[in-house]
Scaffold this motif. Structure first.
Motif, PDB file in Angstrom:
ATOM      1  N   UNK A   1       5.054 -41.635 -53.246  1.00  0.00           N
ATOM      2  CA  UNK A   1       5.531 -41.935 -54.578  1.00  0.00           C
ATOM      3  C   UNK A   1       6.987 -41.490 -54.711  1.00  0.00           C
ATOM      4  N   UNK A   2       7.777 -42.343 -55.301  1.00  0.00           N
ATOM      5  CA  UNK A   2       9.183 -42.059 -55.542  1.00  0.00           C
ATOM      6  C   UNK A   2       9.324 -41.297 -56.854  1.00  0.00           C
ATOM      7  N   UNK A   3      10.506 -40.756 -57.077  1.00  0.00           N
ATOM      8  CA  UNK A   3      10.749 -39.973 -58.281  1.00  0.00           C
ATOM      9  C   UNK A   3      12.023 -40.446 -58.970  1.00  0.00           C
ATOM     10  N   UNK A   4      11.961 -40.451 -60.297  1.00  0.00           N
ATOM     11  CA  UNK A   4      13.140 -40.740 -61.097  1.00  0.00           C
ATOM     12  C   UNK A   4      13.392 -39.511 -61.969  1.00  0.00           C
ATOM     13  N   UNK A   5      14.554 -38.899 -61.794  1.00  0.00           N
ATOM     14  CA  UNK A   5      14.942 -37.739 -62.586  1.00  0.00           C
ATOM     15  C   UNK A   5      15.814 -38.237 -63.726  1.00  0.00           C
ATOM     16  N   UNK A   6      15.411 -37.910 -64.953  1.00  0.00           N
ATOM     17  CA  UNK A   6      16.074 -38.419 -66.149  1.00  0.00           C
ATOM     18  C   UNK A   6      16.678 -37.279 -66.948  1.00  0.00           C
ATOM     19  N   UNK A   7      17.941 -37.397 -67.250  1.00  0.00           N
ATOM     20  CA  UNK A   7      18.612 -36.364 -68.021  1.00  0.00           C
ATOM     21  C   UNK A   7      18.666 -35.059 -67.243  1.00  0.00           C
ATOM     22  N   UNK A   8      18.597 -33.960 -67.961  1.00  0.00           N
ATOM     23  CA  UNK A   8      18.642 -32.647 -67.316  1.00  0.00           C
ATOM     24  C   UNK A   8      17.258 -32.051 -67.125  1.00  0.00           C
ATOM     25  N   UNK A   9      16.211 -32.817 -67.443  1.00  0.00           N
ATOM     26  CA  UNK A   9      14.839 -32.350 -67.272  1.00  0.00           C
ATOM     27  C   UNK A   9      14.531 -32.232 -65.776  1.00  0.00           C
ATOM     28  N   UNK A  10      14.046 -31.078 -65.326  1.00  0.00           N
ATOM     29  CA  UNK A  10      13.776 -30.917 -63.894  1.00  0.00           C
ATOM     30  C   UNK A  10      12.512 -31.651 -63.422  1.00  0.00           C
ATOM     31  N   UNK A  11      11.604 -31.994 -64.347  1.00  0.00           N
ATOM     32  CA  UNK A  11      10.382 -32.678 -63.963  1.00  0.00           C
ATOM     33  C   UNK A  11      10.665 -34.171 -63.819  1.00  0.00           C
ATOM     34  N   UNK A  12      10.302 -34.757 -62.664  1.00  0.00           N
ATOM     35  CA  UNK A  12      10.570 -36.184 -62.469  1.00  0.00           C
ATOM     36  C   UNK A  12       9.484 -37.060 -63.084  1.00  0.00           C
ATOM     37  N   UNK A  13       9.834 -38.298 -63.249  1.00  0.00           N
ATOM     38  CA  UNK A  13       8.865 -39.347 -63.542  1.00  0.00           C
ATOM     39  C   UNK A  13       8.537 -39.931 -62.177  1.00  0.00           C
ATOM     40  N   UNK A  14       7.273 -39.896 -61.782  1.00  0.00           N
ATOM     41  CA  UNK A  14       6.868 -40.344 -60.453  1.00  0.00           C
ATOM     42  C   UNK A  14       6.365 -41.770 -60.541  1.00  0.00           C
ATOM     43  N   UNK A  15       6.933 -42.630 -59.698  1.00  0.00           N
ATOM     44  CA  UNK A  15       6.661 -44.068 -59.737  1.00  0.00           C
ATOM     45  C   UNK A  15       6.468 -44.566 -58.308  1.00  0.00           C
ATOM     46  N   UNK A  16       5.598 -45.516 -58.139  1.00  0.00           N
ATOM     47  CA  UNK A  16       5.401 -46.172 -56.854  1.00  0.00           C
ATOM     48  C   UNK A  16       6.772 -46.592 -56.284  1.00  0.00           C
ATOM     49  N   UNK A  17       6.987 -46.378 -54.982  1.00  0.00           N
ATOM     50  CA  UNK A  17       8.272 -46.687 -54.348  1.00  0.00           C
ATOM     51  C   UNK A  17       8.734 -48.121 -54.609  1.00  0.00           C
ATOM     52  N   UNK A  18       7.825 -49.064 -54.457  1.00  0.00           N
ATOM     53  CA  UNK A  18       8.204 -50.473 -54.623  1.00  0.00           C
ATOM     54  C   UNK A  18       8.613 -50.760 -56.064  1.00  0.00           C
ATOM     55  N   UNK A  19       7.887 -50.196 -57.028  1.00  0.00           N
ATOM     56  CA  UNK A  19       8.244 -50.394 -58.429  1.00  0.00           C
ATOM     57  C   UNK A  19       9.595 -49.757 -58.722  1.00  0.00           C
ATOM     58  N   UNK A  20       9.807 -48.531 -58.232  1.00  0.00           N
ATOM     59  CA  UNK A  20      11.071 -47.856 -58.513  1.00  0.00           C
ATOM     60  C   UNK A  20      12.248 -48.594 -57.887  1.00  0.00           C
TER      61      UNK A  20
END
Length: 123
Positions: A1-20
């Motif tokens: 699973x890929x990760x998208x880090x948004x803003x300064x929040x250290x917790x990522x949004x985890x998304x399927x690699x192909x979707x991301x």
């Protein structure tokens, strides 16, 4: 699973690699043009019902991290559909199917790694 880090929040949004991979192209195109929009997803089965939405704009830091070293192949039809959604008043939604094998489709997986709960889209 890929990760998208948004803003300064250290917790990522985890998304399927192909979707991301598809999200990255749409988001980069919109933000490069200086266009802001929303990105939404439905909470997973282990979460209380509902949706999450974030506001994406060029001034907010954003980083994409993929598990795979190789880039995912992109579906041009899906990119067009996602770009049209991002341009609409409802914004881009991750609650769409991504073709995983160029034959069969399955729902995208999305998870927010924020304590104490995580968002997981049922597969």
């Amino acid at each position: 699973m890929a990760k998208m880090f948004y803003g300064t929040t250290p917790e990522p949004i985890t998304i399927d690699d192909r979707m991301l991979a598809h999200v990255k192209v749409v988001v980069a195109t919109k933000l490069r043009r200086g266009e802001s929009f929303t990105l939404s997803w439905t909470h997973g089965i282990d979460e209380p019902g509902g949706r999450s939405t974030i506001w994406l704009q060029p001034a907010i830091p954003l980083r994409f991290v993929f598990d795979s070293e190789q880039p995912e192949s992109l579906d041009q039809n899906l990119l067009k559909r996602m770009a049209n959604d991002a341009n609409s008043s409802r914004g881009l939604s991750l609650d769409i199917d991504v073709d995983r094998s160029d034959v069969a489709e399955r729902p995208a997986q999305v998870r927010r790694s924020a304590a104490p709960r995580s968002l997981v889209r049922a597969a």
